[in-house]
Design a protein around this motif. Structure first.
Motif, mmCIF file in Angstrom:
data_model
loop_
_atom_site.group_PDB
_atom_site.id
_atom_site.type_symbol
_atom_site.label_atom_id
_atom_site.label_comp_id
_atom_site.label_asym_id
_atom_site.label_seq_id
_atom_site.Cartn_x
_atom_site.Cartn_y
_atom_site.Cartn_z
ATOM 1 N N PRO A 95 29.515 -6.139 41.168
ATOM 2 C CA PRO A 95 28.734 -7.083 41.967
ATOM 3 C C PRO A 95 29.476 -7.636 42.985
ATOM 4 N N SER A 104 15.298 -16.305 45.468
ATOM 5 C CA SER A 104 14.920 -15.225 44.675
ATOM 6 C C SER A 104 15.059 -13.891 45.319
ATOM 7 N N LYS A 105 15.138 -14.033 46.577
ATOM 8 C CA LYS A 105 15.273 -12.600 47.310
ATOM 9 C C LYS A 105 16.504 -11.837 47.012
ATOM 10 N N ASN A 106 17.584 -12.655 46.479
ATOM 11 C CA ASN A 106 19.069 -12.378 46.144
ATOM 12 C C ASN A 106 19.412 -12.104 44.675
ATOM 13 N N ALA A 107 18.121 -12.417 44.037
ATOM 14 C CA ALA A 107 18.060 -12.929 42.624
ATOM 15 C C ALA A 107 18.906 -11.561 41.827
ATOM 16 N N GLU A 108 18.796 -10.210 42.050
ATOM 17 C CA GLU A 108 19.394 -9.036 41.491
ATOM 18 C C GLU A 108 20.887 -9.261 41.609
ATOM 19 N N ILE A 109 21.412 -9.754 42.821
ATOM 20 C CA ILE A 109 22.887 -9.936 42.989
ATOM 21 C C ILE A 109 23.491 -10.963 42.071
ATOM 22 N N LEU A 112 22.173 -12.307 39.180
ATOM 23 C CA LEU A 112 21.919 -11.860 37.851
ATOM 24 C C LEU A 112 23.096 -11.108 37.479
ATOM 25 N N SER A 113 23.583 -10.138 38.589
ATOM 26 C CA SER A 113 24.598 -9.118 38.114
ATOM 27 C C SER A 113 25.889 -9.881 37.996
ATOM 28 N N ALA A 167 19.497 -17.440 41.168
ATOM 29 C CA ALA A 167 18.638 -16.352 41.130
ATOM 30 C C ALA A 167 17.118 -16.930 41.114
ATOM 31 N N ASP A 179 28.776 -6.910 46.557
ATOM 32 C CA ASP A 179 27.463 -7.620 46.995
ATOM 33 C C ASP A 179 27.644 -9.097 47.336
#
Length: 637
Positions: free
Chosen positions: A619, A566-571, A573-574, A562, A622
């Motif tokens: 998740p 960082s552009k895929n951080a949300e994935i 972290l989920s 993450a 994704d």
């Protein structure tokens, strides 16, 4: 007040926790303080010494707090001017568990606990500070820049251990003796003797109004102050200090200290106006401290037999169960369990070496798979490899023979402890997985550069490893081989990517759990294969591709990704959170059924838990899409 005491009070008021007290209070304390001059290397107390009646403050100089393990002295902390140490007599009854030694000429103030205790009981800030200092052994000095300088090894482990102490539950007598205020002392004493307990709770309408202990019988009856024909209420201590049922070890210690009592009464709602549910004694606190992770690790290092290690591993299971019931974050529980698991494996290797004699060459024992990822909360099977340094061809056979014997002995000890043999033979005792550094280098080169050719022996668990014993440089060398081969290696990532995606989907098109259709686990959900493995495989694939060394744990791999991507951080972290949720479900199931927790019985789950489990699977879709686009995967034929 004399000038020495005044000088001491002036000094103390600059430091925590004394800055919470008035100057008058400090002056009263200072008049009772002893000043101790220590020569360089002088010892104030040693590991296992009986406790002193004082705790200590460094007035000048430096005191090293050390412990000895594996015949090596480890510095736990360095105490500088204004630091407090030696707090064990406040919170425990067992002997000192470390040594305090002057690193240079030092002056120490000895503060009698009996003098200081009232100030602690009346001031929660002082109390909390002392408890934290005792538990963490942290440094607190006037200069706040230094105050967070921790010199502990494995600080995170110790912090989590402390946090556990704040939440760790206690086992106590949950069917205490009770009696009424009108009972006769003699009858009560006979009842206590027959029941072999040292206390009794006096109740009125099932609510506690007092307690009598053996100490009361000694001080009030044996001395003749009261006749044994009196009623029990004449000698009871009242009111009782009450607590709720799931009180933690730390809370119980605080309350005993604050009220200067040796027993706490457990009631239904934690007040004296509800039903008595149990009694907690000082002895219960000492027993609970014995299940403290740090204590378990010390015991592992002293163990001589597999059965000693097994008994510690069983206590770890209790610790894990209690921690999960208390809702301690699963990542903390996992870290602590891993440290204890690794310490057990390390001790098994050491005991084998003690039997066989010194190794003929340097080597490294690596745990692989879930042990290597530090994710083994349940007693699942053991996976390991053994790598020894290169030796001359004429010595190779003899050296390999020694290490195979060492590995067979070690895996046999671990099997007796409760870690079953790996059904796929992924263990250092298998001649395929016990070889020299050059042979291992060839093995990884072949796996990574021609992955499809001998695909049946490429198991991705060989890419999750943690050194348990031996030469760190050997593990480093293997890590370098892996990461060197990984650079721009499309073929390898294609293979690993397809391997990660070939797992069966956990949910049907209609968002129903896909369960086992036949066999002993019919209608159960395979949480390991369908939910955890895709996350484990995905994290490994992405971390190798991102060229990030040194992180083996799935949760930490996602947390690191993450940051890096960082552009895929949300994935990521989920996925990290999902991994923890799924691990907890598996652990709870495994503890309930005393198995690996792989198959979840959905029928026994509440609606809320089913929803929670379903949400944790979200998740994965994704992650799958991310892997497909990142590696432009062509399905392996």
């Amino acid at each position: 007040m004399n000038t020495v005491a005044e000088h001491i009070a002036d000094f103390l008021k600059e430091y925590k926790p004394f800055d919470n007290l008035t100057f008058q209070e400090l002056s009263d304390i200072a008049t009772n303080i002893r000043v101790i001059n220590l020569e360089k290397h002088a010892v104030l107390f040693q590991n296992n010494d009986p406790l002193h009646d004082s705790f200590y403050v460094v007035a000048s100089g430096v005191i090293n707090l050390t412990t000895i393990a594996d015949a090596e002295e480890t510095i736990l902390n360095k105490c500088h001017e204004g630091d407090i140490f030696g707090l064990r007599p406040f919170f425990a009854k067992n002997n000192y568990m470390m040594t305090a030694k002057a690193r240079e000429e030092s002056i120490i103030y000895a503060i009698p606990i009996a003098v200081f205790r009232p100030f602690v009981a009346n001031n929660s800030d002082v109390l909390n500070f002392l408890l934290e200092s005792f538990a963490v052994n942290s440094r607190h000095t006037k200069d706040s820049m230094n105050s967070n300088g921790k010199l502990l090894s494995d600080t995170d482990f110790l912090d989590q251990q402390t946090e556990m102490q704040y939440i760790q539950s206690l086992n106590y007598n949950n069917s205490p003796l009770t009696t009424e205020a009108s009972s006769i002392i003699k009858d009560v004493a006979i009842l206590m003797t027959d029941s072999m307990v040292d206390n009794i709770v006096i109740c009125e309408k099932n609510h506690p109004i007092g307690i009598v202990t053996n100490a009361d019988l000694s001080s009030k009856i044996a001395t003749g102050r009261y006749p044994i024909t009196e009623t029990i209420d004449k000698i009871m201590s009242s009111p009782v200090v009450t607590v709720i049922e799931n009180v933690s070890l730390a809370e119980a210690q605080l309350l005993m200290l604050k009220h200067n009592v040796t027993h706490l009464c457990v009631t239904k709602d934690g007040t004296s106006k509800s039903v008595v549910k149990g009694i907690i004694s000082e002895h219960d606190l000492i027993v609970a401290q014995a299940s403290n992770p740090g204590v378990l690790i010390k015991e592992i290092k002293r163990s001589q037999l597999p059965k000693d290690l097994k008994q510690i591993r069983d206590r770890l299971s209790d610790l894990i169960q209690n921690s999960i019931q208390k809702n301690i974050p699963i990542s903390h529980v996992s870290n602590i369990a891993s440290e204890i698991n690794l310490a057990i494996i390390k001790r098994a290797v050491e005991l084998s070496i003690l039997d066989l004699g010194s190794p003929p060459a340097r080597f490294a024992w690596l745990s692989i798979g879930s042990q290597g990822r530090k994710e083994q909360l349940l007693l699942t099977d053991q996976d390991s490899i053994l790598i020894f340094e290169d030796v001359t061809p004429e010595k190779y056979r003899e050296v390999k023979d020694y290490f195979l014997r060492l590995a067979k002995r070690t895996t046999s000890i671990l099997e007796k402890v409760g870690y079953e043999y790996c059904p796929n033979g992924h263990m250092g005792s298998n001649m395929l997985w016990c070889k020299s550094l050059s042979d291992w280098t060839k093995q990884y080169n072949s796996w990574m550069n021609t992955p499809g050719e001998n695909s049946n022996d490429l198991s991705s668990i060989f890419f999750d490893y943690e050194i348990v014993f031996g030469e760190g440089k050997i593990e480093e060398a293997i890590e370098n081989v892996i990461f060197k081969n990984a650079v721009n290696n499309t073929l390898f990532f294609d293979f690993l990517g397809n391997d990660a995606l070939k797992r069966n989907s956990p949910l049907s098109f209609f968002k129903k759990f896909i369960v086992e259709e036949e066999g002993p686990n019919k209608d159960k959900f395979d949480i390991k294969t369908r939910a955890l493995m895709p996350l484990i495989d995905g994290a490994r694939l992405l971390i190798l591709n991102a060229n990030i060394k040194g992180i083996q744990n799935t949760y930490l791999r996602f947390k690191q990704l993450a940051i890096t991507d960082s552009k895929n951080a949300e994935i990521y972290l989920s996925c990290a959170e999902a991994f923890l949720t799924l691990s907890k479900f598996r652990t709870v199931e495994g503890l309930k059924n005393d198995d690996s927790g792989q198959y979840i019985n959905l029928r026994e789950m509440s609606k809320t838990d089913k929803e929670k489990l379903k949400n944790a699977l979200a998740p994965m879709k994704d992650l799958e899409e991310l892997i497909k686009s990142k590696f432009q995967l062509t399905q392996f034929s």
